[in-house]
Design a protein around this motif. Structure first.
Motif: not given
Length: 261
Positions: A138-163
């Motif tokens: 699902f890190s490929t979301s930036c290829f399928f979801v228009p509003q997602m960018r690669f930086v959003s993917v990385i930020g989401g993973i780090l924020t989700g796991g980190g919190i």
């Protein structure tokens, strides 16, 4: 003759129920370490192979009146429930996103959340075999979801796991025992990969609200002697929060911001 959109909507629901039937296999077999491919579908009570005409999603349960055709053992309502939920997920995504890569991406994401949720409810575990590949896929979301960018993917993973990692670490430092499993941390990281930082915070907030309500309800239903031992899995509530974000997250966030003004 049915309009094309109505026909596709019906097909979406039917397709979803069929995938739900497969998810039932994953939910039942994976925690037991069994293959999800072999042997074919069979009754857990008498092990009799189930013919395809008795294995139709939802319909077979109704026709068989919730009992095995061969040994009359009761069939859990869980099976048609999972099929119905998955069918409604497919239908809802088609109605919201139409037949697009975004809808297919979120359908795959939702199916994995359904499997994880029911496994967590049954066994209070979130298998790494599902969550870790899920983070990558699902890190490929930036290829399928228009509003997602690669930086959003990385930020989401780090924020989700980190919190959740920090929450778990803080809880352990205070209580000196583990209060949150690593599975929840990996699950929220996977959700972050699919929805970004905003999705993580929305999921965590709504999941916590529903989790609190669910915990209170479980304690009320449980006997007094069982209250202290009651353990409520967090995975299903995180999954619910993630799906709410996908369908209604942006309108809810806008309403909340306007409400605070």
């Amino acid at each position: 003759m049915l309009p094309l959109s109505t026909f596709i909507a019906i097909i979406s629901f039917v397709f979803g129920t069929c995938i739900g039937s497969f998810l039932n296999v994953v939910i039942y077999r994976m925690p037991e370490g069994q293959s999800i491919v072999s042997p074919p579908s069979h009754c857990p009570a008498c092990t009799h192979a189930i013919p395809f005409y008795f294995n139709l999603p939802i319909i077979s349960f109704l026709l068989l009146k919730g009992k095995c055709r061969f040994c009359k053992a009761p069939i859990s309502i869980r099976y048609p429930l999972v099929e119905l939920i998955t069918g409604l997920l497919a239908l809802g995504l088609f109605l919201k996103f139409e037949l697009t890569p975004t809808a297919l991406f979120y359908f795959a994401f939702g199916c994995l959340l359904i499997a994880i949720s029911f496994i967590d409810l049954d066994h209070q575990i979130i298998p790494d075999k599902l969550s870790l590949p899920g983070i990558i896929i699902f890190s490929t979301s930036c290829f399928f979801v228009p509003q997602m960018r690669f930086v959003s993917v990385i930020g989401g993973i780090l924020t989700g796991g980190g919190i959740l990692y920090l929450v778990a670490l803080l809880y352990y430092c205070i209580r000196k025992h583990q209060g949150m499993g690593g599975g929840d941390i990996k699950l929220l990281a996977m959700i972050g990969a699919a929805t970004g930082v905003k999705g993580v915070f929305f999921t965590l907030f709504t999941g916590s609200v529903f989790g609190t309500l669910g915990g209170v309800g479980a304690m009320i239903l449980a006997g007094k002697s069982e209250k202290r031992e009651a353990k409520i899995p967090f995975g299903p509530f995180l999954s619910l929060g993630a799906m709410l974000y996908i369908f209604w997250g942006e309108p809810i966030i806008r309403w909340y911001i306007n409400f605070q003004k």
